[in-house]
Scaffold this motif. Structure first.
Motif, PDB file in Angstrom:
ATOM      1  N   PRO A 187       0.955  -1.347  -0.166  1.00  0.00           N
ATOM      2  CA  PRO A 187       0.039   0.214  -0.377  1.00  0.00           C
ATOM      3  C   PRO A 187       0.541   1.121  -0.120  1.00  0.00           C
ATOM      4  CG  PRO A 187      -0.138  -1.134   2.343  1.00  0.00           C
ATOM      5  CD  PRO A 187       0.370  -2.131   1.510  1.00  0.00           C
ATOM      6  N   PRO A 188       0.421   1.960  -0.699  1.00  0.00           N
ATOM      7  CA  PRO A 188       1.016   3.725  -0.387  1.00  0.00           C
ATOM      8  C   PRO A 188       1.128   4.468   1.115  1.00  0.00           C
ATOM      9  CG  PRO A 188      -0.926   4.299  -1.327  1.00  0.00           C
ATOM     10  CD  PRO A 188      -1.088   2.540  -1.834  1.00  0.00           C
ATOM     11  N   SER A 198     -10.045   9.648  -0.197  1.00  0.00           N
ATOM     12  CA  SER A 198      -9.357  10.663  -1.921  1.00  0.00           C
ATOM     13  C   SER A 198      -9.370  10.034  -2.746  1.00  0.00           C
ATOM     14  CB  SER A 198      -9.495  12.014  -1.059  1.00  0.00           C
ATOM     15  OG  SER A 198      -9.056  12.646  -2.521  1.00  0.00           O
ATOM     16  N   ARG A 199      -8.098   9.446  -2.246  1.00  0.00           N
ATOM     17  CA  ARG A 199      -7.545   8.507  -3.349  1.00  0.00           C
ATOM     18  C   ARG A 199      -7.874   7.282  -3.578  1.00  0.00           C
ATOM     19  NH1 ARG A 199      -1.263   9.280  -0.663  1.00  0.00           N
ATOM     20  NH2 ARG A 199      -0.771   7.273  -2.615  1.00  0.00           N
ATOM     21  N   THR A 202     -11.056   8.432  -6.140  1.00  0.00           N
ATOM     22  CA  THR A 202     -10.246   8.574  -7.904  1.00  0.00           C
ATOM     23  C   THR A 202     -10.398   7.751  -8.930  1.00  0.00           C
ATOM     24  OG1 THR A 202      -9.414  10.620  -6.987  1.00  0.00           O
ATOM     25  CG2 THR A 202      -8.214   9.702  -8.967  1.00  0.00           C
ATOM     26  N   LEU A 203      -9.924   6.085  -7.603  1.00  0.00           N
ATOM     27  CA  LEU A 203      -9.290   5.292  -8.199  1.00  0.00           C
ATOM     28  C   LEU A 203     -10.759   4.394  -8.760  1.00  0.00           C
ATOM     29  CD1 LEU A 203      -6.763   3.368  -6.104  1.00  0.00           C
ATOM     30  CD2 LEU A 203      -6.594   3.932  -8.663  1.00  0.00           C
ATOM     31  N   LEU A 204     -12.258   4.294  -8.013  1.00  0.00           N
ATOM     32  CA  LEU A 204     -13.339   4.664  -7.955  1.00  0.00           C
ATOM     33  C   LEU A 204     -14.285   5.328  -9.322  1.00  0.00           C
ATOM     34  CD1 LEU A 204     -14.589   3.880  -4.500  1.00  0.00           C
ATOM     35  CD2 LEU A 204     -14.624   2.092  -6.955  1.00  0.00           C
TER      36      LEU A 204
END
Length: 365
Positions: A187-188, A198-199, A202-204
């Protein structure tokens, strides 16, 4: 006490050829453990040669071990009644030319439509450890603290050296296969829960993933439970080794929770390229070569495992698991990983010896 639960994925195989057999529905029904539609003890998996189990929420490692043995034995008996066996291996060592059918669920069928070849080759099995956390924000902070250690767990748990009847040269080929999905691997690091959410949004929104279930990071926040889920390990050949990993992961989380509570500074930032390299190196070698520690230094595997145990010592003492986990880690260093055992069995006795190892150890007490 910090709670813990374990999910395991098993493969159904022919006892002679070790080829996958698509009998998951029959075996699950014969086991009589939970209804098919409920995400309870026995669950459907992507392919019809796989079965997933989940323990209840547990307070101690004896509970975890008891449930895993009960589930393995029930499914083992049900598999025998249907002419097959369950094996706890990270990859199918052999595959037939005909792909294993996908389980008839809308989500799985959609995945096949999106990535047919990846789904056809998804004959891989992991173990997931869920550890209770107070809230999502704390879970993100804990995940940031434990992420540099995930490659060490990959190396320790390696149980998938074989694929299509040959040695891949990797101790955990499952790690490589799973890493082909768009959101996978270590994971980041996140700035906090808002950054995390939020990230993911964005992926979804981008369409890169269809739902949060396709976030295949090696550690992630659970959508369904108030837990942090660590999912980097191959499924373990023996139930007691799975218990060892449950203890280690819980201790990692417990240690990180206390560090957060006391305001201890986080560990030095682990750059993503370093973590990816460490993860690849761990999947390649397991414990049979040098191992990269969280600071990026290559050291003897035993030394890195000692560093891990030292780092989680506060958590092991808090949960009362220090003696059991330490003993099992020493056994692992003496015997080698399940990947080493698979290679030895195949070299010494061919398919018959490999099948015997996988079948007998999966249900061993």
């Amino acid at each position: 006490m910090i709670t813990v639960g374990v999910e395991e994925e098993y493969l159904l195989v022919d006892p002679v050829t070790c080829l996958p057999v698509p009998l998951a529905d029959d075996v699950r029904a014969a086991a009589g453990l939970g209804p098919f539609v409920d995400a309870k003890e026995v669950q459907s998996e992507l392919l019809q040669a796989q079965i997933e189990v989940a323990t209840p929420v547990c307070s101690d490692l004896d509970e975890v071990g008891g449930h895993l043995l009960r589930l393995r034995h029930a499914l083992g008996t049900a598999a025998e009644k249907n002419g097959c066996r369950i094996v706890a291996t990270g990859t199918a060592p052999y595959r037939d030319s005909t792909p294993v059918p996908v389980t008839e669920k809308a989500r799985y069928l959609a995945m096949r439509s999106q990535a047919p070849q990846l789904v056809a080759e998804q004959l891989v099995n992991g173990m997931h450890v869920h550890v209770g956390v107070p809230d999502p924000a704390t879970a993100v902070a804990v995940m940031n603290r434990i992420r540099p250690w995930l490659p060490v767990l990959v190396a320790m748990s390696a149980n998938s050296p074989l694929w299509d009847g040959h040695d891949t040269g990797f101790a955990s080929w499952r790690t490589v296969i799973f890493g082909r999905w768009p959101v996978s691997g270590p994971p980041p690091e996140f700035a906090g829960i808002e950054d995390h959410d939020s990230r993911i949004r964005t992926l979804l929104d981008s369409g890169a993933i269809s739902d949060t279930g396709q976030i295949y990071w090696q550690a992630r926040l659970s959508d369904h439970y108030p837990t942090l889920e660590v999912r980097c390990m191959d499924v373990q050949l023996r139930a007691d080794t799975a218990v060892m990993f449950a203890g280690i992961v819980r201790a990692m989380v417990a240690t990180a929770l206390r560090a957060e509570e006391t305001g201890a500074p986080p560990p030095p930032a682990c750059p993503p390229e370093q973590l990816l390299a460490a993860n690849w190196y761990a999947a390649r070698h397991g414990l049979s070569d040098l191992l990269m520690d969280p600071e990026g230094r290559c050291r003897r595997a035993g030394d890195v495992l000692c560093l891990l145990l030292d780092s989680v010592a506060p958590g092991l003492e808090e949960t009362g698991d220090a003696r059991e986990v330490t003993s099992l880690v020493h056994r692992l260093l003496q015997q080698g990983t399940p990947a080493d055992q698979q290679r030895r069995a195949l070299a010494e006795g061919g398919v018959a010896a490999l099948a015997h190892l996988l079948i007998s150890e999966t249900v061993a007490p």
